[in-house]
Scaffold this motif. Sequence first.
Motif, PDB file in Angstrom:
ATOM      1  N   HIS A 193     -31.322  53.205  -1.260  1.00 40.22           N
ATOM      2  CA  HIS A 193     -30.990  52.181  -2.359  1.00 40.22           C
ATOM      3  C   HIS A 193     -32.007  50.982  -2.511  1.00 40.22           C
ATOM      4  O   HIS A 193     -32.722  50.912  -3.627  1.00 40.22           O
ATOM      5  CB  HIS A 193     -29.590  51.683  -2.379  1.00 40.22           C
ATOM      6  CG  HIS A 193     -29.214  50.868  -3.536  1.00 40.22           C
ATOM      7  ND1 HIS A 193     -28.351  51.350  -4.437  1.00 40.22           N
ATOM      8  CD2 HIS A 193     -29.442  49.562  -3.995  1.00 40.22           C
ATOM      9  CE1 HIS A 193     -28.173  50.458  -5.445  1.00 40.22           C
ATOM     10  NE2 HIS A 193     -28.900  49.344  -5.104  1.00 40.22           N
ATOM     11  N   GLY A 196     -22.571  45.467  -2.042  1.00 39.06           N
ATOM     12  CA  GLY A 196     -21.285  46.258  -1.390  1.00 39.06           C
ATOM     13  C   GLY A 196     -19.908  45.542  -1.786  1.00 39.06           C
ATOM     14  O   GLY A 196     -18.749  46.286  -1.713  1.00 39.06           O
ATOM     15  N   CYS A 224     -18.093  49.833  -4.119  1.00 39.93           N
ATOM     16  CA  CYS A 224     -18.328  51.082  -4.815  1.00 39.93           C
ATOM     17  C   CYS A 224     -19.054  51.991  -3.652  1.00 39.93           C
ATOM     18  O   CYS A 224     -19.463  53.077  -3.861  1.00 39.93           O
ATOM     19  CB  CYS A 224     -19.205  50.789  -6.118  1.00 39.93           C
ATOM     20  SG  CYS A 224     -18.388  50.295  -7.389  1.00 39.93           S
ATOM     21  N   TRP A 225     -19.453  51.256  -2.583  1.00 41.55           N
ATOM     22  CA  TRP A 225     -20.176  52.075  -1.564  1.00 41.55           C
ATOM     23  C   TRP A 225     -19.254  51.841  -0.330  1.00 41.55           C
ATOM     24  O   TRP A 225     -19.276  50.978   0.458  1.00 41.55           O
ATOM     25  CB  TRP A 225     -21.387  51.157  -1.275  1.00 41.55           C
ATOM     26  CG  TRP A 225     -22.377  50.873  -2.647  1.00 41.55           C
ATOM     27  CD1 TRP A 225     -22.215  50.104  -3.397  1.00 41.55           C
ATOM     28  CD2 TRP A 225     -23.076  52.034  -3.162  1.00 41.55           C
ATOM     29  NE1 TRP A 225     -23.025  50.140  -4.465  1.00 41.55           N
ATOM     30  CE2 TRP A 225     -23.693  51.264  -4.684  1.00 41.55           C
ATOM     31  CE3 TRP A 225     -23.603  53.259  -2.997  1.00 41.55           C
ATOM     32  CZ2 TRP A 225     -24.399  52.019  -5.246  1.00 41.55           C
ATOM     33  CZ3 TRP A 225     -24.590  54.007  -3.740  1.00 41.55           C
ATOM     34  CH2 TRP A 225     -24.851  53.298  -4.900  1.00 41.55           C
ATOM     35  N   VAL A 232     -27.497  55.497   2.846  1.00 36.71           N
ATOM     36  CA  VAL A 232     -27.431  54.813   1.483  1.00 36.71           C
ATOM     37  C   VAL A 232     -27.985  53.854   1.195  1.00 36.71           C
ATOM     38  O   VAL A 232     -28.755  53.565   0.297  1.00 36.71           O
ATOM     39  CB  VAL A 232     -25.755  55.084   1.158  1.00 36.71           C
ATOM     40  CG1 VAL A 232     -25.520  54.574  -0.233  1.00 36.71           C
ATOM     41  CG2 VAL A 232     -25.197  56.488   1.369  1.00 36.71           C
ATOM     42  N   LEU A 233     -27.703  52.933   1.934  1.00 32.73           N
ATOM     43  CA  LEU A 233     -28.199  51.321   1.682  1.00 32.73           C
ATOM     44  C   LEU A 233     -29.897  51.427   1.680  1.00 32.73           C
ATOM     45  O   LEU A 233     -30.464  50.842   0.949  1.00 32.73           O
ATOM     46  CB  LEU A 233     -27.829  50.296   2.603  1.00 32.73           C
ATOM     47  CG  LEU A 233     -28.388  49.095   2.692  1.00 32.73           C
ATOM     48  CD1 LEU A 233     -28.130  48.281   1.275  1.00 32.73           C
ATOM     49  CD2 LEU A 233     -27.948  48.164   3.857  1.00 32.73           C
ATOM     50  N   PHE A 283     -28.042  45.023  -4.037  1.00 30.71           N
ATOM     51  CA  PHE A 283     -27.194  45.699  -3.608  1.00 30.71           C
ATOM     52  C   PHE A 283     -25.740  44.956  -3.632  1.00 30.71           C
ATOM     53  O   PHE A 283     -25.858  43.900  -2.883  1.00 30.71           O
ATOM     54  CB  PHE A 283     -27.353  46.328  -2.263  1.00 30.71           C
ATOM     55  CG  PHE A 283     -26.395  47.237  -1.790  1.00 30.71           C
ATOM     56  CD1 PHE A 283     -26.342  48.452  -2.076  1.00 30.71           C
ATOM     57  CD2 PHE A 283     -25.211  46.907  -0.803  1.00 30.71           C
ATOM     58  CE1 PHE A 283     -25.392  49.364  -1.845  1.00 30.71           C
ATOM     59  CE2 PHE A 283     -24.459  47.745  -0.305  1.00 30.71           C
ATOM     60  CZ  PHE A 283     -24.498  48.909  -0.706  1.00 30.71           C
ATOM     61  N   SER A 333     -23.103  54.484   6.731  1.00 30.80           N
ATOM     62  CA  SER A 333     -23.365  54.480   5.466  1.00 30.80           C
ATOM     63  C   SER A 333     -24.530  53.806   5.236  1.00 30.80           C
ATOM     64  O   SER A 333     -25.270  53.793   4.166  1.00 30.80           O
ATOM     65  CB  SER A 333     -22.269  53.838   4.698  1.00 30.80           C
ATOM     66  OG  SER A 333     -20.971  54.182   5.028  1.00 30.80           O
TER      67      SER A 333
END
Length: 311
Positions: free
Chosen positions: A12, A30, A34-35, A8-9, A28, A5
């Motif tokens: 972002h 987490g 939602c992630w 994605v971070l 961010f 994952s």
Amino acid sequence: MNAESLPVLEQHLLSALSSPPQEIRRLFHGRGRCWPGLEQLTVDWLQNQLLVSLFKEPDQAFLSELRAMLARMTETEQWQASGAVSMLLHYRDRDGSPLECLWGVINDYPQVKENGHSYQLDLGRKQNNGLFLDMRNGRQWVHDNAKGMKVLNLFAYTCGFSVAAIAGGADSVVNLDMARAALERGRESHRLNGHNLNQVRFLGHDLFKSWGKVRKLGPYDMVIIDPPTFQKGSFALTRDYRKILRRLPELLTEEGLVLACVNDPYLTSDFLIDEMNEEAPDLKFSERLPNPPEFEDINPESSLKAMVFRR
């Protein structure tokens, strides 16, 4: 946490840093679930320091990939143009909550702004740095409603509500918290804003042993209640919150306001409404303040509940 994952971070954060906030902000969240794969990780922008926080100890594979991804970020145009002076990794689940500087030079005591007000932070010594960012709208509400009021700030911590109240024109604020060091940090934040400290009191007391003193300094036009979910030996939310609510009628003026907060993911907003109806029925629920948009949660009832009640 899942290393798959992390791209994605990365995207972002690069997007956020392409136009970094001018004030302290969460980049961010987490923890809002939602992630997928990043539920135990948050990233905050402390105006020129990036703070990555791990709320649970990750496995070595995830930690290695996270470090590699953050190292790559420091070589990007977005990072180099952001004005950042350090990148920090906070292990909140480890003993002592150690803070590691991955890049640059750490500023242990940064002064940051939120809603135009200055706050003194303290990094790397405890789990929390001195300002809960999800309460930004709560502090703005206090600022907007405190003019001419006498305010009581219970579980004051570093007095963020107090700073907002005085900035908004409150006549006076009484801050109460058992942690005297946190209150001193609040005193410094008031100084940063040029406030008259004669308008502010700092009481390093156990609330449940100090009702007489608190009542004597009242009555109050506004009472703010933002307790921890659990504080060993002194407070358990589901057991002790009602003891505070039943005292409100004797603490408040005839048209008093209450901002009552709960940040336990297992308690819904109905908990506060029901407890208030039982313990202080002349106080009626008015509104729940929206949380900042960056604190999106898969279940809004699991996030911060900041509830306004009016007499």
